[in-house]
Design an enzyme around this catalytic site. Structure first.
Site, PDB file in Angstrom:
ATOM      1  N   SER A 134       0.862  -1.172   0.000  1.00 27.32           N
ATOM      2  CA  SER A 134       0.000   0.000   0.000  1.00 27.32           C
ATOM      3  C   SER A 134       0.902   1.227   0.000  1.00 27.32           C
ATOM      4  O   SER A 134       1.813   1.336  -0.817  1.00 27.32           O
ATOM      5  CB  SER A 134      -0.929  -0.040   1.216  1.00 27.32           C
ATOM      6  OG  SER A 134      -1.774   1.081   1.254  1.00 27.32           O
ATOM      7  N   TYR A 148      -5.569   7.962  -6.163  1.00 27.77           N
ATOM      8  CA  TYR A 148      -4.582   7.055  -5.573  1.00 27.77           C
ATOM      9  C   TYR A 148      -4.970   6.755  -4.129  1.00 27.77           C
ATOM     10  O   TYR A 148      -4.947   5.602  -3.687  1.00 27.77           O
ATOM     11  CB  TYR A 148      -3.198   7.684  -5.636  1.00 27.77           C
ATOM     12  CG  TYR A 148      -2.102   6.819  -5.050  1.00 27.77           C
ATOM     13  CD1 TYR A 148      -1.659   5.687  -5.724  1.00 27.77           C
ATOM     14  CD2 TYR A 148      -1.517   7.131  -3.829  1.00 27.77           C
ATOM     15  CE1 TYR A 148      -0.647   4.892  -5.198  1.00 27.77           C
ATOM     16  CE2 TYR A 148      -0.514   6.348  -3.305  1.00 27.77           C
ATOM     17  CZ  TYR A 148      -0.082   5.238  -3.989  1.00 27.77           C
ATOM     18  OH  TYR A 148       0.915   4.446  -3.454  1.00 27.77           O
ATOM     19  N   LYS A 152      -5.885   3.187  -2.294  1.00 23.55           N
ATOM     20  CA  LYS A 152      -5.106   2.689  -1.153  1.00 23.55           C
ATOM     21  C   LYS A 152      -5.944   2.611   0.127  1.00 23.55           C
ATOM     22  O   LYS A 152      -5.819   1.644   0.890  1.00 23.55           O
ATOM     23  CB  LYS A 152      -3.872   3.574  -0.938  1.00 23.55           C
ATOM     24  CG  LYS A 152      -2.848   3.477  -2.068  1.00 23.55           C
ATOM     25  CD  LYS A 152      -2.421   2.031  -2.323  1.00 23.55           C
ATOM     26  CE  LYS A 152      -1.343   1.930  -3.392  1.00 23.55           C
ATOM     27  NZ  LYS A 152      -0.985   0.523  -3.699  1.00 23.55           N
TER      28      LYS A 152
END
Length: 279
Positions: A134, A148, A152
């Site tokens: 991650s 993004y 994550k």
């Protein structure tokens, strides 16, 4: 560490490449996925018996299932490392629909489907370790990086749930949260949206300075980070979160403290929505 078989996605660069070279040098077997074999031809040549190179696009879900089923017929997969992914920068308004769909398919759905594919085999062999790469961006959000962070934050929630589901089968799950590292992720593969002048003086474009090596390189050493990830497989129970880089640790703790203080301040608000006691 006993010799093991590792399945690692995205081994042509970054953490995937660093882990693969260290594992092969130690005598382990690595099944590494790439989209193009050119960057790993040296590994194919140097480790013909222990490096198994497979071509895979992690956005192709049926291909993921076919690959894992085929591999599991001849190998016990001891460790899965979900490493394939990329960064996407730009304000939410600057992103196109295809930008949104692609990063979710790669950084979130691809990882979910890899985990779902290996679980039946790890459960049947009564052991396994899942390592999800991650980022501390799975805990701390910055402007100009919304999709993004969406991927994550999402994969971290998925892994935390799965870790509780599979612990009874001797399967451990570790979420790795690196800080800035000197890999192609930041200095090569990062993708930037079509930027709009309206955001030029906005925090959403602060990432431009970070992506420019002239402003200083990231502090994280990919080789050292890869070594710590490999070592974590020997830890029992598996660490659920593993933060790498003092910068990542400090920023994550600061954000969690802010979040905790925010929730603690809302005790009266939360209670105000309950039915009265006795009703």
């Amino acid at each position: 560490m006993a010799k093991q078989t590792w399945l690692i996605t995205g081994v042509s660069s970054g953490f995937g490449r660093s882990m693969t070279t260290q594992l092969l040098a130690a005598g382990n077997t690595v099944i590494g996925t790439v989209r193009n074999t050119t960057k790993v031809q040296d590994l194919i040549d140097d480790y013909p018996d222990t490096f198994i190179c497979e071509t895979l696009d992690v956005t192709d879900v049926p291909a993921i299932h076919r690959l894992v089923d085929r591999l599991a017929a001849t190998h016990n997969i001891d460790v899965l490392v979900n490493n394939a992914g990329y960064g996407l920068f730009g304000a939410a308004e600057e992103l196109g629909d295809q930008d949104v769909d692609k990063i979710i398919a790669t950084d979130l759905t691809g990882s979910i489907q890899m985990i779902r594919s290996v679980l039946p085999y790890m459960r049947a062999q009564n052991h396994g370790r899942i390592i999800q790469i991650s980022s501390y961006g799975g805990q701390v959000a910055y402007p100009g990086n919304s999709m993004y962070h969406a991927a994550k934050f999402g994969i971290e929630g998925f892994c935390e749930s799965v870790a509780q589901e599979v612990a009874a089968f001797n399967i451990g799950v570790t979420i790795v949260e690196p800080g800035g590292a000197r890999t192609e992720f930041r200095y090569g593969s990062a993708q930037v949206a079509n930027l709009m002048p309206a955001y030029d003086d906005n925090p959403a474009h602060a990432f431009l300075a970070m992506l420019d090596p002239a402003n200083g390189l990231a502090p994280g050493d990919p080789q050292r980070m890869a070594a710590r990830i490999i070592e974590s497989v020997d830890q029992t129970p598996a660490p659920l979160h593993m933060v790498l880089g003092s910068d990542a640790r400090e920023k994550t703790i600061a954000r969690l403290q802010e979040r905790l203080a925010e929730y603690q301040s809302e005790a009266d608000l939360a209670a105000s929505t309950n039915f009265p006691v006795g009703d």
